[in-house]
Scaffold this motif. Sequence first.
Motif, PDB file in Angstrom:
ATOM      1  N   GLU A  25      52.539  49.196  38.701  1.00 30.87           N
ATOM      2  CA  GLU A  25      53.248  50.481  38.816  1.00 30.87           C
ATOM      3  C   GLU A  25      54.630  50.423  38.175  1.00 30.87           C
ATOM      4  N   LEU A  26      55.190  49.216  38.118  1.00 25.84           N
ATOM      5  CA  LEU A  26      56.513  49.064  37.492  1.00 25.84           C
ATOM      6  C   LEU A  26      56.395  48.775  35.990  1.00 25.84           C
ATOM      7  N   GLY A  27      55.172  48.794  35.473  1.00 26.82           N
ATOM      8  CA  GLY A  27      54.976  48.522  34.045  1.00 26.82           C
ATOM      9  C   GLY A  27      55.084  47.054  33.683  1.00 26.82           C
ATOM     10  N   ILE A  28      54.878  46.189  34.680  1.00 28.31           N
ATOM     11  CA  ILE A  28      54.986  44.744  34.468  1.00 28.31           C
ATOM     12  C   ILE A  28      53.584  44.146  34.331  1.00 28.31           C
ATOM     13  N   LYS A  29      53.403  43.291  33.333  1.00 29.26           N
ATOM     14  CA  LYS A  29      52.112  42.608  33.133  1.00 29.26           C
ATOM     15  C   LYS A  29      51.917  41.536  34.212  1.00 29.26           C
ATOM     16  N   THR A  30      50.649  41.197  34.491  1.00 27.43           N
ATOM     17  CA  THR A  30      50.369  40.229  35.554  1.00 27.43           C
ATOM     18  C   THR A  30      49.498  39.078  35.059  1.00 27.43           C
ATOM     19  N   VAL A  31      49.773  37.897  35.581  1.00 26.10           N
ATOM     20  CA  VAL A  31      48.975  36.709  35.279  1.00 26.10           C
ATOM     21  C   VAL A  31      48.442  36.157  36.594  1.00 26.10           C
ATOM     22  N   ALA A  32      47.124  35.975  36.669  1.00 29.34           N
ATOM     23  CA  ALA A  32      46.530  35.337  37.846  1.00 29.34           C
ATOM     24  C   ALA A  32      46.343  33.858  37.553  1.00 29.34           C
ATOM     25  N   VAL A  33      46.428  33.039  38.598  1.00 37.94           N
ATOM     26  CA  VAL A  33      45.956  31.663  38.495  1.00 37.94           C
ATOM     27  C   VAL A  33      44.789  31.564  39.478  1.00 37.94           C
ATOM     28  N   TYR A  34      43.843  30.705  39.179  1.00 39.75           N
ATOM     29  CA  TYR A  34      42.679  30.616  40.065  1.00 39.75           C
ATOM     30  C   TYR A  34      42.056  29.231  40.029  1.00 39.75           C
ATOM     31  N   SER A  35      41.361  28.921  41.137  1.00 34.41           N
ATOM     32  CA  SER A  35      40.645  27.659  41.227  1.00 34.41           C
ATOM     33  C   SER A  35      39.188  27.898  40.828  1.00 34.41           C
ATOM     34  N   GLU A  36      38.451  26.817  40.709  1.00 31.15           N
ATOM     35  CA  GLU A  36      37.031  26.938  40.348  1.00 31.15           C
ATOM     36  C   GLU A  36      36.237  27.735  41.384  1.00 31.15           C
ATOM     37  N   ALA A  37      36.714  27.779  42.621  1.00 35.63           N
ATOM     38  CA  ALA A  37      36.012  28.546  43.661  1.00 35.63           C
ATOM     39  C   ALA A  37      36.272  30.048  43.516  1.00 35.63           C
ATOM     40  N   ASP A  38      37.269  30.410  42.738  1.00 36.33           N
ATOM     41  CA  ASP A  38      37.698  31.810  42.631  1.00 36.33           C
ATOM     42  C   ASP A  38      37.417  32.434  41.260  1.00 36.33           C
ATOM     43  N   ARG A  39      36.475  31.832  40.512  1.00 36.86           N
ATOM     44  CA  ARG A  39      36.184  32.350  39.169  1.00 36.86           C
ATOM     45  C   ARG A  39      35.858  33.840  39.176  1.00 36.86           C
ATOM     46  N   ASN A  40      35.144  34.282  40.224  1.00 40.85           N
ATOM     47  CA  ASN A  40      34.738  35.687  40.281  1.00 40.85           C
ATOM     48  C   ASN A  40      35.603  36.522  41.223  1.00 40.85           C
ATOM     49  N   ALA A  41      36.727  35.965  41.633  1.00 47.85           N
ATOM     50  CA  ALA A  41      37.561  36.663  42.614  1.00 47.85           C
ATOM     51  C   ALA A  41      38.200  37.913  42.019  1.00 47.85           C
ATOM     52  N   LEU A  42      38.499  38.867  42.899  1.00 47.28           N
ATOM     53  CA  LEU A  42      39.069  40.139  42.446  1.00 47.28           C
ATOM     54  C   LEU A  42      40.448  39.969  41.816  1.00 47.28           C
ATOM     55  N   HIS A  43      41.234  39.020  42.310  1.00 45.56           N
ATOM     56  CA  HIS A  43      42.585  38.888  41.741  1.00 45.56           C
ATOM     57  C   HIS A  43      42.525  38.434  40.289  1.00 45.56           C
ATOM     58  N   VAL A  44      41.452  37.729  39.939  1.00 44.45           N
ATOM     59  CA  VAL A  44      41.275  37.274  38.560  1.00 44.45           C
ATOM     60  C   VAL A  44      40.893  38.458  37.663  1.00 44.45           C
ATOM     61  N   ARG A  45      39.994  39.300  38.189  1.00 48.49           N
ATOM     62  CA  ARG A  45      39.566  40.474  37.432  1.00 48.49           C
ATOM     63  C   ARG A  45      40.677  41.503  37.279  1.00 48.49           C
ATOM     64  N   PHE A  46      41.503  41.580  38.299  1.00 48.04           N
ATOM     65  CA  PHE A  46      42.522  42.631  38.330  1.00 48.04           C
ATOM     66  C   PHE A  46      43.698  42.325  37.403  1.00 48.04           C
ATOM     67  N   ALA A  47      43.976  41.043  37.192  1.00 50.22           N
ATOM     68  CA  ALA A  47      45.150  40.646  36.402  1.00 50.22           C
ATOM     69  C   ALA A  47      44.947  40.913  34.911  1.00 50.22           C
TER      70      ALA A  47
END
Length: 494
Positions: A25-47
């Motif tokens: 909402e502030l116009g800032i880009k996002t980077v997710a970090v994830y473990s092998e257990a979170d390959r399909n996690a929503l935070h990865v898709r959303f970033a």
Amino acid sequence: MPSIKKILIANRGEIALRIMRSARELGIKTVAVYSEADRNALHVRFADEAVLIGPPPSSESYLRMEKIIDAARKTGADAIHPGYGFLSENEDFAKLVEDEGLIFIGPSAKAIELMGSKLAAKAAVAKFNVPLVPGTSEPITDVKAAKKVAADIGYPVLIKASAGGGGKGMRIVEDEQSFQEQMERAISEATSAFGDGSVFIEKYITKPRHIEFQIFGDQHGNVVHLFERECSIQRRHQKVVEEAPSSILTPEKRNAMGEAAINVAKSCGYYGAGTVEFILDDQLNFYFLEMNTRLQVEHPVTEEVTGLDLVKLQIKVAEGETIPFKQEDLKITGHAVEVRVYAEDPANNFLPDIGTLQTYRRPQGHGIRVDDGFEQGMSIPFYYDPMIAKLICHAEDRAGAIEKMIRAIDEYEITGLETTLGFCKFVMQHEAFRSGNFDTRFVENYFRPATLLSSNEEEEMIAAVLATTLTNGNGKQETESVSTPASNWKKNRL
Ligand code: MV4
């Protein structure tokens, strides 16, 4: 003023999503970090971008500072938000981020370090006239001297580890006979758990209420408080229900505690979002316990009653902006209640029940907010905290928020694993909670696993009780002790 263009979120689950939404909402880009257990996690898709940082255990991924810093370097992020848990209260990480020339979205490493030591925190806030529980202000080492202090305070006393927190490393001592043994145990536990054997003594407040204040500081010395949250409904130091405002604070008490909370923040030059924890005794005297130097799980109830976006505020003060309002501009609107929905089985000692969300349908409607990190068909990884979601209800008043919560719980459909939803409903329906007359012992006082049995299971239990009564020839006692939970359950029928 540095303006942040890209934030790396050093976290996972609902809080990673929560932070990314505000950043976007502030116009800032996002980077997710994830473990092998979170390959399909929503935070990865959303970033906007995502970087794999290691194997599933958090010790090999979400806790690896250098891997996270590397990911920030590689993606050109200019700031890191740590969320809660993991590295959020690690002063070495905050320092590493800053040494790397990046912005840590949180307080200074110094403030984290100071508040991480309970004794250092007490010493700092004492200079600002913040009320403390009667006790020692130095680590205790000598048993004889310590016994004298305990006798002066009066039993029961509590021995706490300076490096502890959130209930870790605490020991209740009922009388002088057991003092030495408990003190020795406390020191040895603190040494092995935290690498620091410093312990201190406090008067034990037997039926406390847990009330915490949300504070916010900027880098120009301004500090405000965003009122309180009451978190007295806990189970083994795990919060179950949180609400804002507290049902027992008068406006005068709220002002006095808010002022004390601001002083705690000032005692360590605090900036960013922080939480000052107090306990209240049965006379409503309040005492500072500790400060949490992060955004908390339960921050949404504060957002609901103040109308503010705490993550956006965090980002703004991290950029060096001044807090865009004054204390007197703030007010509490209505009442908000949050329950934590865990993949745990309340009937089985809250054992984590990891598995797949076969059905997952969120409640909807006026005043309802669900902060979660899962969708139908996903499984809850066994490596991390088993929280599925936070369900938050906001209404005009406390009774309205509780009724809305019961409706929302009924509407929430989760199958495939056991959850704490039924347990949360039990709390919402309990007279002690509804009347506001409760303390931190609510769960141990009122909850029995059989309370949540389905009617089928209840019938089986009654049958079992009858069988016992018929066969052991000593039916009365057995029947009474076993039948109480079942009849309790009827009153709180789901
Ligand atoms: C206390 C206390 C009673 N007397 N200190 C637990 C978590 C940590 N932040 C401090 N805790 C307590 N400190 C004194 N002097 C009781 C607790 C406590 C508690 C506090 C807040 C919420 C729930 C609690 C459950 C058990 C004990």
